[in-house]
Write an enzyme that holds these catalytic residues in place. Structure first.
Site, PDB file in Angstrom:
ATOM      1  N   LEU A 170       0.813  -1.215   0.000  1.00 14.27           N
ATOM      2  CA  LEU A 170       0.000   0.000   0.000  1.00 14.27           C
ATOM      3  C   LEU A 170       0.842   1.260   0.000  1.00 14.27           C
ATOM      4  O   LEU A 170       0.420   2.301  -0.499  1.00 14.27           O
ATOM      5  CB  LEU A 170      -0.939   0.021   1.218  1.00 14.27           C
ATOM      6  CG  LEU A 170      -2.073  -1.005   1.219  1.00 14.27           C
ATOM      7  CD1 LEU A 170      -2.860  -0.909   2.519  1.00 14.27           C
ATOM      8  CD2 LEU A 170      -3.002  -0.789   0.033  1.00 14.27           C
ATOM      9  N   GLY A 171       2.020   1.210   0.591  1.00 12.43           N
ATOM     10  CA  GLY A 171       2.858   2.402   0.650  1.00 12.43           C
ATOM     11  C   GLY A 171       3.923   2.237   1.713  1.00 12.43           C
ATOM     12  O   GLY A 171       4.095   1.174   2.315  1.00 12.43           O
ATOM     13  N   GLY A 213       6.401   4.716   4.730  1.00  7.65           N
ATOM     14  CA  GLY A 213       6.624   5.984   5.410  1.00  7.65           C
ATOM     15  C   GLY A 213       7.804   5.876   6.345  1.00  7.65           C
ATOM     16  O   GLY A 213       8.551   4.895   6.333  1.00  7.65           O
ATOM     17  N   GLY A 214       7.966   6.897   7.169  1.00  9.06           N
ATOM     18  CA  GLY A 214       9.118   6.946   8.049  1.00  9.06           C
ATOM     19  C   GLY A 214       9.175   5.790   9.026  1.00  9.06           C
ATOM     20  O   GLY A 214      10.245   5.415   9.488  1.00  9.06           O
ATOM     21  N   MET A 215       8.029   5.206   9.359  1.00 13.36           N
ATOM     22  CA  MET A 215       8.028   4.125  10.340  1.00 13.36           C
ATOM     23  C   MET A 215       7.939   2.743   9.710  1.00 13.36           C
ATOM     24  O   MET A 215       7.825   1.746  10.403  1.00 13.36           O
ATOM     25  CB  MET A 215       6.857   4.307  11.313  1.00 13.36           C
ATOM     26  CG  MET A 215       7.226   5.095  12.549  1.00 13.36           C
ATOM     27  SD  MET A 215       8.594   4.377  13.444  1.00 13.36           S
ATOM     28  CE  MET A 215       7.879   2.846  13.993  1.00 13.36           C
ATOM     29  N   LYS A 274       1.495  -3.083   9.003  1.00 10.38           N
ATOM     30  CA  LYS A 274       2.623  -2.173   8.934  1.00 10.38           C
ATOM     31  C   LYS A 274       3.831  -2.876   9.550  1.00 10.38           C
ATOM     32  O   LYS A 274       3.777  -3.329  10.692  1.00 10.38           O
ATOM     33  CB  LYS A 274       2.304  -0.893   9.695  1.00 10.38           C
ATOM     34  CG  LYS A 274       3.359   0.200   9.594  1.00 10.38           C
ATOM     35  CD  LYS A 274       2.841   1.467  10.260  1.00 10.38           C
ATOM     36  CE  LYS A 274       3.792   2.627  10.061  1.00 10.38           C
ATOM     37  NZ  LYS A 274       3.264   3.867  10.668  1.00 10.38           N
ATOM     38  N   ASP A 294       2.937  14.802  14.533  1.00 10.64           N
ATOM     39  CA  ASP A 294       3.249  14.762  13.097  1.00 10.64           C
ATOM     40  C   ASP A 294       1.963  14.864  12.281  1.00 10.64           C
ATOM     41  O   ASP A 294       1.787  14.178  11.279  1.00 10.64           O
ATOM     42  CB  ASP A 294       4.000  13.480  12.743  1.00 10.64           C
ATOM     43  CG  ASP A 294       4.664  13.567  11.359  1.00 10.64           C
ATOM     44  OD1 ASP A 294       4.962  14.695  10.920  1.00 10.64           O
ATOM     45  OD2 ASP A 294       4.866  12.519  10.734  1.00 10.64           O
TER      46      ASP A 294
END
Length: 885
Positions: free
Chosen positions: A18-19, A21-23, A41, A134
Site C-alpha cells: 500500500l505504501g 513511510g518513516g516508520m 505495517k 506529526d
C-alpha cells in the site's frame, strides 16, 4: 525487505503493498481467522535490529491501542514473525488529504467538516495523554465516513502529571527518504515534518498538545487555500518563516472565507503556545460554530455601503415601484458617471403585465442599456425578450421560438442565440432571424469585436469560430485528454482572445483557459467550475464555491492578480454544465440572481396538494425512489459543484448514508427491481463507466461496463435482466442502449433516432417502454414495445418529459412545458391505444422523482427558492465601488 503477495505474518496473509513511510512499509493483508481485509505495517528488516527503532515501534503500538475514536485509525493487533515486527490496523479505504489537495482547495464547508473531525480525534488523543506531533495532510485519510487520523509513529505519551520524556528524531534524519525509518536521539532535537511543526518544536523545546493545534491550523489553512501557511527555499528559510513570519490571510486566497475562519486559523498559528487555542475541544467547538453559522460568516466584500434588503417574492413587490426606483437611480447614475465611488443596488421583479411566468439567462448589453432574457410562457416554448434597464417596455423578439443561451454583439445592436439545433442572430430591435450554422447541442457563444462568433456546437467538442455574417465554422480549440468539452466562451477586448471553461471528464480538473482565434496553444488560467465573463478593461468575473467573484486579469499577458474580490453569494444556476446566472457590461452594470441551491423532497397528491416534506433541504442531484417507496438514492453535490457522491436516504427514519466516496464524481443512480443494488455513472477511469454497488453499503463498488462515450444508467428492467443506459453519440445525440446484466460487453443500441432520446421507463410488466424524445425542437413522450421496438406511439400532445408508469401499467404520468402534470390512460387491446392526455394539476416548480406504490402520491423535488421567478439584482457602478479593489 519487500514482502511478496502470499507471505504470512502469523494469521495475516500479505495481498499487496500500500505504501511506505518513516516508520515502515504498509501492506494490504487478509486476516485468515476473521476473513477480513486489514492493513499490516512492518519495520524494514534492516532496521528491525535497532533497539531504539524497535522501541519506537512498540511505543506506536501502545499509543494507538489506547485510542478508540471514529476518526482515528483502529489498531487490531501487534506481533512478530521471525525478525519482522508488525502492527495490524484497520484498512482505511480512500485517499490522503495530501492527494486531495493536489487537485486544489477544498470547498469551505468540507474543510470545516474535516477540521471538526480532526479536532475531535485530537481531543480524544490528548485526553488519553497522547500528542500526535506529526499531523499533516499525508497523515489524514479521507474515507466514506470522513477523516481518519493516521500514523502516531511520532506520538508520545505525555502522562497527566508532568512533562514527557524525550526520545525524538534528529533534524538530519528528517531529510532522508520518507521510506526510511528515523533513528531516535536525545533531548533537544526536532520531531515531525517541517511544514507543520510549531515554533517550540523547531527550537527543540518540550512540546505539548498545543503543537498539534498549530499543525491543525496549518492543515486548515492548506485545505482552504491549497497553499501552505509557511514556505521557504531551504530548510533554514522555512524555519525562519515559521519562527518569525505571519502567513497571508486565508481570505486573500479564498475570498469567501468568513472572518471567523481566518481568526480561528490565526489563533492556531500563534507563535506563543499560550496564545493559541488551549484544547482541541475548544477548536472543534469554534469550527462547528462557523460551519453552522453561529459565528460571523460575512467575509465577502459588499457591493454597496447601504444595500436595500433583498426583496422576497412572497411580499409581492410592485413592479411599478421597482421600475420607478430604477428610472430615478439610473438617471442620477448617468449624470454622475464620473463619480468613482457611486454605486446603486436595484432589484427587478417580473412586471405585472408580462405574458410570461418565468425568465432567466439574463444578459446585459455591453453598453449597459438593455437586457435580453429567456422567458417561458405558459404551455409554450421559451422565447427571447428584450427590455431597457430604465423602463417597463418588454419586447418579444419574434422568430426566436425555442431560443436559449443569448449573447450580445459588441455594439449592443444584435443578439446571438441557439434554437432548433442552429446558431442564429437577430437585431435587438426585432426583425428577421438569420440562421448561421448548425449547432446541435450548443453550450455557449460569444461575439468578438473582430467580427467573429466563437461557440461550442455539440456539447462534447472544442470551440468553433464563424464569421458574424455566417459561413462555414472552423475548429478553434482541441480537447485535452482530460476534457469532454469547451464551454461558455467570453471575448477579451481585442476581439482575438477568448476565455472559456475546459470541462473535464473528471470534474475536479475543470479549468478556465485562454485561446486565440489566430491559433496557437491555449493557456490555463485557473482551476474553476464556472462560466467566465471578462469585463473591460481587466476584470474577470466567475463563480467560486457558489459566490460571484471578480479578479484582475491582464489582457496582454493573461496573468491573474492574487486577490479575487467576492461580490455576491449563492449565485443561481442558469442551466446545465456550470452555467451561472450573472452578466456584466463594459460601463459598470452587473446583473445576477441569488438563490439557495438546496432542494426539498415533498409528497403531493393527485390534486396537487403538498402533503408533507421529506427530510431536510439539500443539494440533491438525480434522486430516484426505491421500488418499495421507502428509500431515495441520489447524487449529492459539494458546495463547489466539483464532486458528486451517491447517498441513500431513509424516508421512514429520516437518515442518510453515503454509499460512494471516490474522489472523482458519481451520478445518475438507478435501483435494481428488488432494491438490493444500485447502478451509477462514475468518472473513475473514463466518462463512460457504469458501476454497481450494494444498497446496503456493505460491499465495494464494481465496474459493470465502460463505453468510449459519455454513458449513464437510466432504468433497470422489472425482471432484472436488462439495464438501459443513455449514451451520447456525436452523430445522433443521446441514444438509449441496452445492457444484458449477465453479458454487459454485448451492449447494443435500442433507440437511436436523430433526436435526443432519454429517461426511458419500463411498464410494470416490462413489455412497454415510455421515454422522452426531442424532435422538431420539442420533447414529447413516446411509447414503444420492448424489446423489439416494432411499434411506436406519441403520447403527449404539447410536449413532455419525465414519464412514470402507474403500478397497474394503465397510466403514464409526465410533466409538460409550463408546469402541467399530465395523465395519459394506456390500454392494451388490438395494439397499444391511449386516450387524450389530461392535466392533473399545475406544478409551479419541481421535478417528479417517483410515484408511491399505489400511484396516489407523487414524490417531487422542489427548489427552496424559485430561481426563475426570483428578483434579478442589478448593480450600477459596481466596478468603481470602494469595496472592489
Amino acid at each position: 525487505m519487500t514482502l511478496t503477495p502470499g507471505t504470512r505474518l502469523g494469521p495475516y496473509e500479505i495481498v499487496a503493498p500500500l505504501g511506505a513511510g518513516g516508520m515502515g512499509e504498509v501492506y494490504r493483508a487478509r486476516d485468515t481467522r476473521l476473513s477480513r481485509d486489514v492493513a499490516v505495517k512492518v519495520l524494514p528488516q534492516h532496521l528491525s535490529a535497532s533497539p531504539e527503532v524497535r522501541a519506537r515501534f512498540e511505543r506506536e503500538a501502545k499509543t494507538i491501542s489506547q485510542l478508540n475514536h471514529p476518526h482515528i485509525c483502529t489498531l487490531h493487533d501487534v506481533g512478530r514473525e521471525g525478525d519482522t515486527d508488525y502492527l495490524v490496523m484497520e484498512l482505511v479505504e480512500g485517499e490522503t488529504l495530501a492527494q486531495r489537495l493536489e487537485r486544489g482547495a477544498l470547498p469551505l464547508p468540507q474543510a470545516l467538516k474535516l477540521g471538526v473531525e480532526i479536532a475531535d480525534a485530537l481531543d480524544r488523543a490528548h485526553r488519553a495523554g497522547v500528542v500526535h506531533r506529526d499531523l499533516k495532510p499525508g497523515n489524514v485519510m479521507l474515507t466514506k465516513l470522513g477523516a481518519k487520523l493516521m500514523d502516531f509513529g511520532l506520538a508520545r505519551l505525555t502522562g497527566l502529571g508532568g512533562p514527557a520524556g524525550q526520545s525524538d528524531v534528529t533534524l538530519a534524519a528528517l531529510t532522508r527518504s520518507p521510506t526510511m525509518a528515523q533513528p531516535l536521539t536525545a533531548e533537544g532535537t526536532i520531531v515531525g515534518t517541517f511544514q507543520y511543526m510549531a515554533p517550540e518544536q523547531l527550537e527543540g523545546k518540550d512540546a505539548d498538545a498545543r503543537c498539534d493545534l498549530w499543525a491543525l491550523g496549518c492543515v486548515l489553512y492548506e485545505m482552504a487555500t491549497a497553499r501552505r501557511a509557511f514556505e521557504g527555499q531551504s530548510q533554514a528559510s522555512l524555519i525562519g518563516a515559521i519562527l518569525k513570519d505571519e502567513p497571508a490571510p486565508v481570505s486573500q486566497w479564498s475570498p469567501i472565507a468568513p472572518p471567523a475562519f481566518d481568526h480561528t486559523v490565526r489563533r492556531c498559528l500563534a507563535k506563543d503556545p499560550d496564545e493559541r487555542w488551549q484544547t482541541a475541544r475548544d477548536l472543534a467547538h469554534e469550527l462547528r460554530g462557523i460551519a453552522e453559522g453561529r459565528l460571523s460568516s460575512t467575509g465577502a466584500a459588499a457591493l454597496s455601503g447601504a444595500r436595500r434588503p433583498k426583496a422576497r417574492l412572497a411580499q409581492g413587490i410592485a413592479a411599478v415601484a421597482t421600475l420607478l426606483l430604477v428610472v430615478v437611480t439610473l438617471a442620477l447614475w448617468r449624470e454622475r458617471a464620473a463619480a468613482p465611488a457611486l454605486t446603486a443596488h436595484l432589484e427587478f421583479v417580473r412586471p405585472a403585465n408580462s405574458p410570461f411566468a418565468k425568465f432567466g439567462q439574463v444578459q446585459v448589453s455591453p453598453d449597459g442599456r438593455l437586457l435580453v432574457m429567456v422567458a417561458d410562457e405558459q404551455k409554450s416554448l421559451s422565447r427571447l425578450w428584450v427590455r431597457p434597464i430604465d423602463s417597463d417596455d418588454l419586447r418579444l423578439l419574434e422568430g426566436t421560438d425555442g431560443g436559449t443561451m443569448p449573447f450580445w454583439s459588441p455594439d449592443s445592436r444584435h443578439i446571438g442565440f441557439f434554437a432548433g439545433g442552429r446558431l442564429k442572430r437577430v437585431s435587438a430591435a426585432g426583425g428577421a432571424v438569420q440562421s448561421l450554422c448548425a449547432a446541435p447541442s450548443p453550450l455557449g457563444g460569444a461575439w468578438g469585436s473582430s467580427g467573429v462568433i466563437v461557440f461550442e456546437p455539440d456539447g462534447g467538442s472544442g470551440l468553433s469560430v464563424i464569421p458574424e455574417g455566417g459561413g462555414a465554422p472552423k475548429p478553434l480549440t482541441s480537447l485535452l485528454p482530460r476534457e469532454e468539452g469547451h464551454r461558455w466562451p467570453s471575448f477579451l477586448p481585442d476581439g482575438r482572445h477568448v476565455i472559456f471553461l475546459g470541462d473535464a471528464r473528471r470534474t475536479e480538473d475543470d479549468w478556465l483557459r485562454l485561446a486565440s482565434i489566430d491559433g496557437g496553444p491555449t493557456q490555463d488560467l485557473m482551476q474553476a467550475v464556472t462560466n467566465p465573463v471578462f469585463v473591460a478593461p481587466d476584470w474577470l468575473l466567475y463563480v467560486r464555491s457558489g459566490s460571484l467573484v471578480a479578479q484582475r486579469l491582464d489582457p496582454r499577458t493573461g496573468k491573474l492578480s492574487a486577490e479575487p474580490v467576492a461580490l455576491a453569494k449563492q449565485i443561481a444556476s442558469a442551466g446545465p454544465n456550470h452555467l451561472f446566472e450573472f452578466s456584466a457590461s463594459t460601463d459598470g452594470v452587473l446583473t445576477y440572481r441569488a438563490a439557495d441551491p438546496s432542494l426539498q423532497l415533498a409528497w403531493f397528491d393527485r390534486q396537487g396538494r403538498r402533503l408533507e416534506d421529506v427530510g431536510r433541504p439539500d443539494v440533491f442531484d438525480g434522486p430516484r425512489l426505491s421500488p418499495d417507496g421507502h428509500f431515495v438514492v441520489t447524487g449529492h453535490r459539494d458546495a463547489d459543484g466539483r464532486d458528486d457522491d451517491i447517498w441513500l436516504l431513509d424516508l421512514q427514519r429520516g437518515t442518510s448514508t453515503r454509499l460512494t466516496s471516490d474522489p472523482t464524481s458519481e451520478f445518475s443512480p438507478v435501483w435494481s427491481p428488488d432494491g438490493s443494488r444500485i447502478a451509477f455513472q462514475s468518472y473513475r477511469t473514463a466518462n463512460g463507466c457504469v458501476f454497481l454497488t450494494a444498497a446496503s453499503g456493505t460491499q465495494g463498488d464494481s465496474l459493470l461496463w465502460q463505453s468510449p462515450m459519455e454513458t449513464w444508467p437510466v432504468e433497470w428492467s422489472p425482471d432484472g435482466h436488462w439495464l438501459l443506459v443513455n449514451l451520447t453519440s456525436e452523430k445522433t445525440g443521446d441514444d438509449i442502449w441496452i445492457l444484458p446484466m449477465d453479458r454487459p460487453t454485448e451492449a447494443r443500441p435500442l433507440i437511436t433516432t436523430a433526436a435526443d432520446d432519454e429517461t426511458p421507463r419500463f411498464s410494470p410488466d416490462g413489455k412497454w417502454l415510455a421515454y422522452a424524445s426531442s424532435g422538431a425542437g420539442r420533447r414529447d413522450i413516446y411509447v414503444q414495445d420492448f424489446p423489439e421496438g416494432k411499434h411506436r406511439w406519441q403520447v403527449s400532445t404539447t410536449g413532455g418529459f419525465e414519464p412514470f408508469w402507474s403500478a397497474g401499467g394503465r397510466e403514464i404520468l409526465y410533466q409538460a412545458p409550463g408546469g402541467s402534470v399530465m395523465s395519459a390512460q394506456i390500454h392494451a387491446a388490438n395494439g397499444l391505444l391511449r386516450d387524450a392526455p389530461h392535466e392533473l394539476f399545475q406544478l409551479a416548480s419541481g421535478v417528479i422523482v417517483g410515484l408511491s406504490t399505489d400511484g396516489q402520491r407523487l414524490l417531487v423535488l422542489i427548489p427552496t427558492v424559485e430561481v426563475e421567478t426570483a428578483p434579478l439584482h442589478v448593480v450600477l457602478g459596481w466596478d468603481r465601488a470602494k469595496t472592489v479593489r
